[in-house]
Design a protein around this motif. Structure first.
Motif, PDB file in Angstrom:
ATOM      1  N   GLU A  28       7.614 -17.946  24.700  1.00  0.00           N
ATOM      2  CA  GLU A  28       6.710 -17.278  25.636  1.00  0.00           C
ATOM      3  C   GLU A  28       5.604 -18.232  26.103  1.00  0.00           C
ATOM      4  OE1 GLU A  28       3.167 -14.201  25.193  1.00  0.00           O
ATOM      5  OE2 GLU A  28       5.101 -13.264  24.714  1.00  0.00           O
ATOM      6  N   TYR A  29       5.050 -19.004  25.189  1.00  0.00           N
ATOM      7  CA  TYR A  29       3.983 -19.959  25.536  1.00  0.00           C
ATOM      8  C   TYR A  29       4.491 -20.930  26.596  1.00  0.00           C
ATOM      9  CZ  TYR A  29       0.257 -23.392  24.851  1.00  0.00           C
ATOM     10  OH  TYR A  29      -0.796 -24.264  25.040  1.00  0.00           O
ATOM     11  N   LEU A  30       5.698 -21.467  26.397  1.00  0.00           N
ATOM     12  CA  LEU A  30       6.252 -22.414  27.364  1.00  0.00           C
ATOM     13  C   LEU A  30       6.567 -21.738  28.687  1.00  0.00           C
ATOM     14  CD1 LEU A  30       8.644 -24.439  25.058  1.00  0.00           C
ATOM     15  CD2 LEU A  30       6.526 -25.256  26.110  1.00  0.00           C
ATOM     16  N   ARG A  31       7.152 -20.560  28.627  1.00  0.00           N
ATOM     17  CA  ARG A  31       7.523 -19.860  29.863  1.00  0.00           C
ATOM     18  C   ARG A  31       6.297 -19.539  30.698  1.00  0.00           C
ATOM     19  NH1 ARG A  31       8.199 -18.428  34.046  1.00  0.00           N
ATOM     20  NH2 ARG A  31       9.574 -16.836  34.912  1.00  0.00           N
ATOM     21  N   LYS A  40       3.742 -22.314  39.459  1.00  0.00           N
ATOM     22  CA  LYS A  40       2.434 -22.956  39.627  1.00  0.00           C
ATOM     23  C   LYS A  40       1.613 -22.321  40.740  1.00  0.00           C
ATOM     24  CE  LYS A  40       2.062 -27.472  39.202  1.00  0.00           C
ATOM     25  NZ  LYS A  40       2.334 -28.907  39.269  1.00  0.00           N
ATOM     26  N   GLU A  41       2.266 -21.640  41.677  1.00  0.00           N
ATOM     27  CA  GLU A  41       1.561 -21.021  42.798  1.00  0.00           C
ATOM     28  C   GLU A  41       1.062 -19.610  42.485  1.00  0.00           C
ATOM     29  OE1 GLU A  41       0.562 -22.546  45.596  1.00  0.00           O
ATOM     30  OE2 GLU A  41       1.358 -24.311  44.586  1.00  0.00           O
ATOM     31  N   ASN A  42       1.407 -19.058  41.334  1.00  0.00           N
ATOM     32  CA  ASN A  42       0.935 -17.734  40.954  1.00  0.00           C
ATOM     33  C   ASN A  42      -0.592 -17.780  40.826  1.00  0.00           C
ATOM     34  OD1 ASN A  42       0.001 -15.772  38.764  1.00  0.00           O
ATOM     35  ND2 ASN A  42       2.062 -15.014  39.180  1.00  0.00           N
ATOM     36  N   PRO A  43      -1.317 -16.862  41.493  1.00  0.00           N
ATOM     37  CA  PRO A  43      -2.789 -16.904  41.461  1.00  0.00           C
ATOM     38  C   PRO A  43      -3.382 -16.898  40.049  1.00  0.00           C
ATOM     39  CG  PRO A  43      -2.044 -15.342  43.113  1.00  0.00           C
ATOM     40  CD  PRO A  43      -0.823 -15.795  42.362  1.00  0.00           C
ATOM     41  N   GLU A  44      -2.802 -16.103  39.156  1.00  0.00           N
ATOM     42  CA  GLU A  44      -3.304 -16.056  37.776  1.00  0.00           C
ATOM     43  C   GLU A  44      -3.063 -17.401  37.083  1.00  0.00           C
ATOM     44  OE1 GLU A  44      -4.919 -14.023  34.335  1.00  0.00           O
ATOM     45  OE2 GLU A  44      -4.926 -13.556  36.461  1.00  0.00           O
ATOM     46  N   ARG A  45      -1.917 -18.015  37.353  1.00  0.00           N
ATOM     47  CA  ARG A  45      -1.595 -19.323  36.760  1.00  0.00           C
ATOM     48  C   ARG A  45      -2.577 -20.369  37.274  1.00  0.00           C
ATOM     49  NH1 ARG A  45       2.702 -22.994  35.317  1.00  0.00           N
ATOM     50  NH2 ARG A  45       1.490 -24.814  34.789  1.00  0.00           N
ATOM     51  N   GLU A  54       2.380  -9.923  32.101  1.00  0.00           N
ATOM     52  CA  GLU A  54       3.092  -8.919  32.890  1.00  0.00           C
ATOM     53  C   GLU A  54       4.142  -9.551  33.796  1.00  0.00           C
ATOM     54  OE1 GLU A  54      -0.463  -9.173  33.260  1.00  0.00           O
ATOM     55  OE2 GLU A  54      -0.686  -7.904  31.498  1.00  0.00           O
ATOM     56  N   ALA A  55       3.928 -10.800  34.195  1.00  0.00           N
ATOM     57  CA  ALA A  55       4.867 -11.489  35.086  1.00  0.00           C
ATOM     58  C   ALA A  55       6.212 -11.739  34.414  1.00  0.00           C
ATOM     59  CB  ALA A  55       4.270 -12.816  35.557  1.00  0.00           C
ATOM     60  N   LEU A  56       6.244 -11.664  33.099  1.00  0.00           N
ATOM     61  CA  LEU A  56       7.485 -11.918  32.367  1.00  0.00           C
ATOM     62  C   LEU A  56       8.290 -10.649  32.128  1.00  0.00           C
ATOM     63  CD1 LEU A  56       6.159 -14.437  29.710  1.00  0.00           C
ATOM     64  CD2 LEU A  56       7.058 -14.902  31.990  1.00  0.00           C
ATOM     65  N   GLY A  57       7.761  -9.506  32.525  1.00  0.00           N
ATOM     66  CA  GLY A  57       8.467  -8.254  32.295  1.00  0.00           C
ATOM     67  C   GLY A  57       8.293  -7.792  30.858  1.00  0.00           C
ATOM     68  N   ASN A  58       9.112  -6.864  30.452  1.00  0.00           N
ATOM     69  CA  ASN A  58       8.980  -6.281  29.117  1.00  0.00           C
ATOM     70  C   ASN A  58       9.880  -6.915  28.077  1.00  0.00           C
ATOM     71  OD1 ASN A  58       7.033  -4.439  29.930  1.00  0.00           O
ATOM     72  ND2 ASN A  58       8.576  -2.970  30.616  1.00  0.00           N
ATOM     73  N   GLU A  59      10.774  -7.792  28.501  1.00  0.00           N
ATOM     74  CA  GLU A  59      11.691  -8.360  27.523  1.00  0.00           C
ATOM     75  C   GLU A  59      11.063  -9.514  26.742  1.00  0.00           C
ATOM     76  OE1 GLU A  59      14.796 -11.326  29.129  1.00  0.00           O
ATOM     77  OE2 GLU A  59      14.462  -9.933  30.781  1.00  0.00           O
TER      78      GLU A  59
END
Length: 117
Positions: A28-31, A40-45, A54-59
């Motif tokens: 998860e840390y790496l993802r 890299k363009e995600n505003p939170e990133r 939340e961007a990773l979904g529930n799995e």
């Protein structure tokens, strides 16, 4: 910085560097720190350095495989089907979880003895 040894560690990886520092990264840390152009363009990133959980979904995120990219990087295949990020060894060392928490500063302070006046 070169990796001396790379091995699977639970649901992540462990890298032993040429200076014998050991870094452990969860999947998860790496993802969440994927260096691909889309992530890299995600505003939170951009703001925090990591994708929002939340961007990773529930799995639960796992590393399904990893391939070397020349002698300088790894490319991971994650369980959420994401596989476009190229993680240079320089980047991996830069985002080492223990070093980002002040580990290097502590190490430097402990090992540095100023010369006598």
């Amino acid at each position: 910085m070169r990796a001396k040894k790379i091995e699977r560690a639970g649901v992540g990886i462990q890298i032993t560097w040429e200076d014998d520092h050991v870094s452990q990264y969860s999947a998860e840390y790496l993802r969440r720190r994927c260096p691909c152009a889309v992530c890299k363009e995600n505003p939170e990133r951009i703001r925090t350095g990591a994708l929002p959980i939340e961007a990773l979904g529930n799995e639960k995120i796992d590393i399904l495989g990893a391939q070397p990219v020349g002698w300088y990087a790894l490319q991971f295949n994650f369980s959420d089907k994401h596989a476009t990020g190229i993680y240079s060894f320089e980047f991996l060392r830069e985002v080492c979880p223990c070093c980002r928490r002040g580990g290097w500063n502590i190490l430097i302070k402990k090992s540095f003895t100023p010369p006598p006046p």
